[in-house]
Design a protein around this motif. Structure first.
Motif, PDB file in Angstrom:
ATOM      1  N   LEU A 167      -6.333  -6.807   5.678  1.00 52.44           N
ATOM      2  CA  LEU A 167      -5.576  -5.361   5.050  1.00 52.44           C
ATOM      3  C   LEU A 167      -4.092  -5.764   4.849  1.00 52.44           C
ATOM      4  O   LEU A 167      -3.510  -6.191   6.054  1.00 52.44           O
ATOM      5  N   VAL A 168      -3.692  -5.492   3.804  1.00 56.71           N
ATOM      6  CA  VAL A 168      -2.077  -5.302   3.315  1.00 56.71           C
ATOM      7  C   VAL A 168      -1.815  -3.926   3.074  1.00 56.71           C
ATOM      8  O   VAL A 168      -2.335  -3.520   2.249  1.00 56.71           O
ATOM      9  N   GLN A 183      -6.333 -11.847  -2.312  1.00 56.53           N
ATOM     10  CA  GLN A 183      -7.301 -11.998  -1.419  1.00 56.53           C
ATOM     11  C   GLN A 183      -7.377 -10.958  -0.206  1.00 56.53           C
ATOM     12  O   GLN A 183      -8.272 -11.025   0.496  1.00 56.53           O
ATOM     13  N   ALA A 184      -6.408  -9.992  -0.264  1.00 59.49           N
ATOM     14  CA  ALA A 184      -6.832  -8.984   0.565  1.00 59.49           C
ATOM     15  C   ALA A 184      -7.538  -7.968   0.463  1.00 59.49           C
ATOM     16  O   ALA A 184      -8.048  -7.422  -0.598  1.00 59.49           O
ATOM     17  N   ASP A 185      -8.819  -7.773   1.437  1.00 61.34           N
ATOM     18  CA  ASP A 185      -9.992  -6.962   1.235  1.00 61.34           C
ATOM     19  C   ASP A 185      -9.626  -5.247   0.763  1.00 61.34           C
ATOM     20  O   ASP A 185     -10.083  -4.871   0.014  1.00 61.34           O
ATOM     21  N   THR A 186      -8.599  -5.055   1.444  1.00 63.59           N
ATOM     22  CA  THR A 186      -7.922  -3.663   1.491  1.00 63.59           C
ATOM     23  C   THR A 186      -6.527  -3.838   1.221  1.00 63.59           C
ATOM     24  O   THR A 186      -5.572  -4.393   2.050  1.00 63.59           O
ATOM     25  N   LEU A 187      -6.185  -3.142   0.248  1.00 67.93           N
ATOM     26  CA  LEU A 187      -4.655  -2.894  -0.370  1.00 67.93           C
ATOM     27  C   LEU A 187      -4.230  -1.589  -0.318  1.00 67.93           C
ATOM     28  O   LEU A 187      -4.862  -0.789  -1.084  1.00 67.93           O
ATOM     29  N   VAL A 188      -2.845  -1.423   0.437  1.00 72.52           N
ATOM     30  CA  VAL A 188      -2.521  -0.107   0.510  1.00 72.52           C
ATOM     31  C   VAL A 188      -1.148  -0.227  -0.335  1.00 72.52           C
ATOM     32  O   VAL A 188      -0.213  -0.851   0.576  1.00 72.52           O
TER      33      VAL A 188
END
Length: 519
Positions: free
Chosen positions: A352-353, A370-375
């Motif tokens: 998560l980023v 490559q971050a699965d979750t991007l916020v």
């Protein structure tokens, strides 16, 4: 002129006056009957108030008070830990009930475990009370928070009060008890008021959480000289959560102290204004090296948070760093620093980023592949270009006034017909954004479906995932029509849309075929 107050009849007495001879009038007998009812009710109320004065809190037996406090204490705990709450609350147990009267204080003082969470407000707590609270906890393990009144802090950025002297006096009283302290938190205004770790010569075997944070970085603690500490005397082997201001973290890095914490799970570094100080510098390399070594040696670090840091340098080592941790949060960090972090990583990115910025920086040059979750939180510009080189599953947009229909169109119009970008993307979360429309999102979903179908038709044997958008969650969004809500339900597996203005929520889960529209 005195006017008679209106008389309100209880519902169960509504039959009184129903046989009046004319509209708006009651008979003489009916008036007396109503008066008797009203006087009877008033007598009961006065009697109750009289008895309440007689049985006041001072008359409650200590055994009953203790039973009540035990229940309140139990509600404040979960799995043997104090439930986290704001240090600014005025209802903390046991301080709120202890302020009622001496009888209550005496009962509370008889139970040491009630006093294992201590909250010190430098603006309201007396030093003598600090000694009292520490004494009441006897020899039990405790946690302590030293803070300021936020109402004062919000107006005190240029106020030369004695925060530093007060904090030092409180810390002097805490140090002899650190051997039994499980959590030590300082939340102050200025960095110069925080305790200096280089001068702590204690063993804190039970300490699991250390938090030294400030609102602004105004320089060093008065006791910090130009020398770099040759030996780190602060021993806390059980630390799991470490929140440090930039200057204390710089000292901790100078001696390699942080990277020797085998159980560290959460590292938070904040508030460093940079500059060539004689006491040393803080470079991006220092933090990335700590993360790399903690991950390689112990594998326990899960989250790194950097907030409001202006590094003295962002040069990194040529062979990079292993930052494959669970989550990385970057708040008010320059995007050149963010880019340097991801350019220097070796191997996968954090799962998560979270990138938050109050300004309006351009996000296009951050390669978050490559971050699965991007916020993304804040008013970013050129978001579409960053999103289209990201290869994750969940995209979350928060508090972003620049997320509008143009941004949504830029996302799908730039998709390459010969190569699907972000092939794993299947979930979109939007929070506190109102600058877009449902129409634009429906167009995005249709464009995604077409792109995925083209990718599958082009290479039917490919094992690579080509995901449609399947989940949409909007919290605090613009209004949506019932027709658009039905269209989303037809296209998605899970759909939730909460309107910011009307407070209406539309929910749909195809797996359970449940549709809910609630005000």
């Amino acid at each position: 002129m005195n006017t008679q107050k209106p008389i309100y009849v209880p519902a169960d007495l509504g039959h009184l006056g129903s046989n009046s001879t004319s509209k708006g009038q009651v008979s003489h007998d009916e008036k007396h009957q109503f008066a008797r009812v009203r006087n009877s009710r008033m007598s009961r109320i006065l009697s109750f108030r009289h008895n309440l004065r007689r049985i006041n809190n001072k008359r409650l037996p200590p055994e009953l008070l203790l039973l009540i406090f035990e229940h309140v204490y139990a509600d404040s705990m979960s799995d043997g830990e104090w439930i986290a709450c704001s240090s600014q609350s005025r209802t903390h147990f046991p301080f709120a009930p202890a302020a009622v009267c001496k009888a209550w204080r005496d009962v509370l003082a008889s139970v040491p475990r009630f006093w294992t969470r201590i909250i010190i407000n430098l603006d309201t707590t007396k030093l003598s009370d600090v000694d009292t609270y520490l004494h009441l906890s006897r020899r039990l393990a405790f946690e302590i928070t030293v803070t300021r009144d936020q109402r004062i802090i919000s107006h005190a950025r240029t106020n030369n009060d004695d925060e530093g002297a007060q904090a030092a006096a409180v810390m002097t009283r805490i140090v002899p008890h650190l051997y039994r302290c499980r959590s030590l938190c300082f939340e102050l205004l200025r960095s110069s008021s925080l305790p200096a770790l280089r001068h702590l010569n204690v063993h804190a075997h039970l300490l699991e959480r250390l938090k030294l944070q400030c609102g602004i970085d105004d320089g060093e603690h008065p006791l910090v000289g130009s020398e770099v500490p040759e030996k780190w005397c602060f021993y806390a082997p059980a630390l799991r959560h470490l929140f440090l201001n930039g200057r204390n973290f710089r000292d901790a890095c100078a001696t390699g102290w942080v990277e020797r914490l085998p159980d560290l799970k959460d590292l938070f570094v904040s508030r460093y204004s940079g500059g060539k100080y004689r006491t040393g510098e803080l470079h991006l390399h220092d933090i990335l090296l700590v993360v790399d070594r903690l991950h390689r040696w112990f594998g326990t670090l899960q989250k790194l948070t950097l907030q409001d840091i202006s590094f003295d340098g962002i040069l990194t080592q040529p062979d990079g760093y292993d930052i494959e941790i669970e989550a990385l949060s970057l708040r008010s960090i320059s995007l050149s620093t963010v880019r340097a972090i991801f350019m220097s990583k070796t191997g996968p990115a954090p799962r998560l980023v979270h990138i938050k910025h109050e300004l309006s920086p351009s996000a296009y040059h951050i390669r978050l592949t490559q971050a699965d979750t991007l916020v993304l939180e804040g008013p970013f510009s050129r978001m579409a270009e960053a999103i289209n080189i990201w290869d994750g599953n969940c995209l979350s947009i928060k508090c972003c006034p620049t997320f509008d229909d143009c941004t949504i169109r830029d996302i799908y119009r730039s998709w390459n017909p010969n190569k699907l970008t972000s092939p794993s993307w299947s979930r979109l979360e939007i929070e506190n954004c109102i600058g877009f429309t449902a129409y634009a999102l429906l167009a995005l979903i249709d464009a995604r479906d077409d792109a995925v179908q083209r990718a599958r038709d082009r290479d039917p044997t490919s094992q690579a995932p080509f995901n449609n958008l399947q989940v949409l969650q909007v919290r605090g969004g613009p209004p949506i029509s019932l027709a658009d809500a039905e269209a989303f339900k037809e296209k998605l597996l899970n759909f939730e849309w909460h309107e910011a203005v009307r407070g209406i929520t539309h929910r749909y889960a195809k797996a359970s075929h449940v549709t809910v529209n609630t005000p």
